[in-house]
Every structure is written in C-alpha cells, then in structure tokens.
Design an enzyme around this catalytic site. Structure first.
Site, short mmCIF file in Angstrom:
data_model
loop_
_atom_site.label_atom_id
_atom_site.label_comp_id
_atom_site.label_asym_id
_atom_site.label_seq_id
_atom_site.Cartn_x
_atom_site.Cartn_y
_atom_site.Cartn_z
N CYS A 77 52.58 -20.32 -47.53
CA CYS A 77 51.33 -20.87 -48.04
C CYS A 77 50.11 -20.18 -47.41
O CYS A 77 49.87 -19.01 -47.69
CB CYS A 77 51.33 -22.38 -47.86
SG CYS A 77 50.27 -23.22 -49.03
N HIS A 170 56.51 -24.62 -49.02
CA HIS A 170 56.74 -24.99 -47.61
C HIS A 170 58.19 -25.35 -47.31
O HIS A 170 58.51 -26.55 -47.19
CB HIS A 170 55.89 -26.22 -47.26
CG HIS A 170 54.43 -25.95 -47.20
ND1 HIS A 170 53.79 -25.55 -46.05
CD2 HIS A 170 53.48 -26.05 -48.16
CE1 HIS A 170 52.50 -25.40 -46.30
NE2 HIS A 170 52.28 -25.70 -47.56
N GLU A 172 59.61 -25.39 -44.59
CA GLU A 172 59.66 -26.11 -43.30
C GLU A 172 59.46 -27.62 -43.47
O GLU A 172 59.67 -28.38 -42.52
CB GLU A 172 58.62 -25.52 -42.33
CG GLU A 172 57.16 -25.90 -42.60
CD GLU A 172 56.52 -25.11 -43.73
OE1 GLU A 172 57.23 -24.40 -44.47
OE2 GLU A 172 55.28 -25.21 -43.88
N1 GLN Z 1 44.76 -24.19 -49.41
C1 GLN Z 1 45.12 -23.48 -48.21
C2 GLN Z 1 44.42 -22.13 -48.16
O1 GLN Z 1 43.92 -21.67 -49.13
C3 GLN Z 1 46.61 -23.30 -48.10
C4 GLN Z 1 47.31 -24.63 -48.08
C5 GLN Z 1 48.60 -24.66 -47.35
O2 GLN Z 1 48.90 -23.81 -46.49
N2 GLN Z 1 49.39 -25.67 -47.62
O3 GLN Z 1 44.38 -21.52 -47.14
#
Ligand code: GLN
Length: 188
Positions: A77, A170, A172
C-alpha cells in the site's frame, strides 16, 4: 534469513508478527545502519507522504535505493507508493520500481473494501483474499516490472520487478501467510 521492516510510520508491527509466525528473524529499520546484514526489507502501509518525508529526515533515501539494487524489497500500500517511480504528484519516492501508481484510487477511507484475487505465484490455484484500505492502484507497469494480479475489472493491484514487490493491499492484516512466504523466497 533476516528481514527488516521499515518502522517509521504505518502498520510495521503487523508485518513483524507475520515474519515471526513464519520463523524468520526480523528487525525494525529506522536508520541507515539498521539495513546492515538484512536479506530483505518490507515497507508497510500507512501514509506515503509521511513515510517519504520521515525517510528524507532520517537520511534513508539513498541507503534504501542502494539496498534495493541488490536486495528484495516489498511495499504494501503506502510502501508500494514509496517504492514506485511515479505517483503523479510531488512527494519523496524511492523510484526503484518501474511502476506508475495512483494514490487513493478507490476513494476515501470509507470506500475501503475486500476482494478475492487470483495470484498464480502463490500456488494452489486458489484465491487470495485481499484487504484494500484507501488503497492505490498500479496504473501501469513499465520496463522489467510485470503484473502479478488484477481486480476483475483489470486494475492492477500487485506487481513484481525482479526482487521488488508492490501490493496495493495488506497481506499483514490477514491470517494468510502465503504472500510473506513468497517474499521470503525472493529474499533468499
Ligand atoms: N492512502 C495512503 C497513501 O496514499 C495509503 C493507505 C495505506 O497504506 N493503507 O499513502
């Protein structure tokens, strides 16, 4: 095998739990010296602008880029955004992975969702249940980067470039160890 987890912001503790469950040694990375002796690095989800700014402040940008030239790095992410070459806005990026990402591609926090993906690399031909939290999409893969998985509508949510791995979701936050196991094979 020792895997570091970038621990300056985000859900690094959950990655460490997964690594422990798999019997891999792990350590928290906050400073350049913490990269010494690692076989791989995981960069967690969180907020990519914050992670980038803190990485600049802690002098981590060049050491991380150097590390990624010869070691496995997996970004989940926000970590995937930080790993990318292009997030189509001005924020500190490692630029290691030849992918373009779009942040918050599914909308706001309340638009977070879960979906079943098929990911050939995880074997068993089974589905992988993925959790997306204010997630980015990988808009495009370039050069040596290749697509690992897409949503049913074709949007790319996982990519790999040699030992570098990026996931919009994710692993994790699930009980499914397969993605972490797969990363260990890249770090080996
Ligand atoms: N919205 C976050 C970003 O743009 C990422 C979100 C996340 O890691 N769950 O950095």
């Amino acid at each position: 095998m020792k895997i570091g987890v970038l621990a300056i912001q985000g859900d690094f503790a959950e990655h460490i739990v997964m690594l422990k469950r798999l019997g891999a040694e792990s350590s928290e990375v906050r400073l350049p010296a913490h990269l010494n002796g690692l076989d791989g690095l995981i960069m967690p989800g969180g907020e990519s602008t914050t992670i980038g700014k803190l990485a600049v402040d802690f002098g981590l940008m060049d050491p991380l880029r150097e590390f990624g030239k010869s070691h496995a790095i997996w970004g989940t992410c926000a970590g995937a955004i930080f790993l990318s070459k292009d997030a189509r806005r001005n924020q500190p990026l490692l630029g290691l992975m030849d992918i373009t990402v779009q942040r918050n591609a599914f909308g706001r926090q309340v638009d977070s969702f879960e979906a079943d993906l098929s990911i050939h690399e995880l074997g068993e031909g089974g589905l992988y249940h993925a959790i997306f939290i204010r997630a980015p999409i990988i808009e495009a893969v370039h050069g040596d980067a290749r697509i690992l998985s897409t949503l049913p509508d074709g949007r790319i949510v996982a990519a790999q470039q040699g030992k570098l791995l990026a996931t919009s979701f994710h692993p994790e936050l699930t009980m499914d160890m397969r993605f972490h196991e797969y990363f260990l094979t890249l770090a080996r």
